[in-house]
Design a protein around this motif. Sequence first.
Motif, mmCIF file in Angstrom:
data_model
loop_
_atom_site.group_PDB
_atom_site.id
_atom_site.type_symbol
_atom_site.label_atom_id
_atom_site.label_comp_id
_atom_site.label_asym_id
_atom_site.label_seq_id
_atom_site.Cartn_x
_atom_site.Cartn_y
_atom_site.Cartn_z
ATOM 1 N N PRO A 183 0.727 -1.357 0.138
ATOM 2 C CA PRO A 183 0.045 0.168 -0.143
ATOM 3 C C PRO A 183 0.776 1.331 -0.103
ATOM 4 N N PRO A 184 0.273 2.505 -0.449
ATOM 5 C CA PRO A 184 0.893 3.713 -0.246
ATOM 6 C C PRO A 184 1.233 3.932 0.883
ATOM 7 N N LEU A 185 2.740 4.673 1.307
ATOM 8 C CA LEU A 185 3.091 5.128 2.500
ATOM 9 C C LEU A 185 2.024 6.083 3.244
ATOM 10 N N SER A 186 1.074 6.861 2.652
ATOM 11 C CA SER A 186 0.243 7.660 3.457
ATOM 12 C C SER A 186 -0.589 6.926 4.053
ATOM 13 N N SER A 187 -1.241 5.545 3.566
ATOM 14 C CA SER A 187 -1.942 4.647 4.486
ATOM 15 C C SER A 187 -1.336 4.207 5.792
ATOM 16 N N TRP A 188 -0.053 4.175 5.748
ATOM 17 C CA TRP A 188 0.853 3.639 6.887
ATOM 18 C C TRP A 188 0.791 4.999 7.971
ATOM 19 N N ALA A 189 0.862 5.953 7.361
ATOM 20 C CA ALA A 189 0.967 7.325 8.125
ATOM 21 C C ALA A 189 -0.100 7.314 9.022
#
Length: 343
Positions: free
Chosen positions: A334-340
Amino acid sequence: MGSKVRRIKLGSQGLEVSAQGLGCMGMSFGYGPPKRDEEMIPLIQHAVNSGITFLDTADIYGPYLNEILLSKALKGMNRKKVQVATKFGIRAEDREIVGDPSYARACCEASLKRLDIDCIDLYYIHRIDKRIPIEATMGELKKLVEEGKIRYIGLSEASPSTIRRAHAIHPITAVQLEWSLWTRDAEEEVIPTCRELGIGVVAFSPLGKGFFASGPDVSSKFGDNDFRKTLPKFKPENVEHNKKMYERVNEMATRKGCSPPQLALAWLHHQGKDDVCPIPGTTKIENLDKNIGALSIKLSPEEMSELEAIASADAVKGDRYSDMAHTYKFIETPPLSSWACTT
């Protein structure tokens, strides 16, 4: 000793390794019961003294036994002349793929202890966790590089987009992938991506998991806990088809005055830019010496074309694994934004 194995630069970050490595998995894991330390330690030491200084292991091999075996073999040897590569990402308890940053750190520290070394030369993410952005895992590995616990970072079974995203966080030195005369799918996109980014290629199973080393009949000798029994290429109906390819390789090797495994390795050693390091595994010193002999085999452009024709897409039947879900073709993160958002 050692002069007959040339050195190559793996990737563009400064790692230099022997042009052929030694895959150590089969000594402890996967191909039947673990072999005895008193037989494997002299083999590893013989490899290093012969110039094969790039040793490949992982925490899951055993689990843990293979790293401990390597630490015993390297005791008293000049640590500077050996490049140790190990991996994390497959949890021993349940074989789950885990790329969580805290898990990456814990695995690295545990591997350092088992290997009894201060720094891992090349640390791979063994399989990609599709629940966690690759940037999150890479961020932790980057910190481990800055702390001096890892020299270089590698990926295994990674898609082109994962390689690009990881490389943007911290340079990737090598991508490990399956590549041999009977497994060539990485040539389409993964290898060109590595070359574009200046990343070295480490070819695992370069002898087709024993197919080119022992011939198609090897499958009839697999023991109960040999994982190759589950591999589609070794199913009886596929072996019958794949045997034809082995026979053609054997015929060409006879003409060249070498063995089929030597020819299969020489084909990889002739893949272009001196950025490919095959890591055949073995448990016998005589086979190790023969594998080293592949480095002195010269193949003309015509002979390479002949091998390419023998190893065409329709020459082999069967997938690489019975479950391809964790291979590079089916893994994106998944994109990093989802982790943040969740941390």
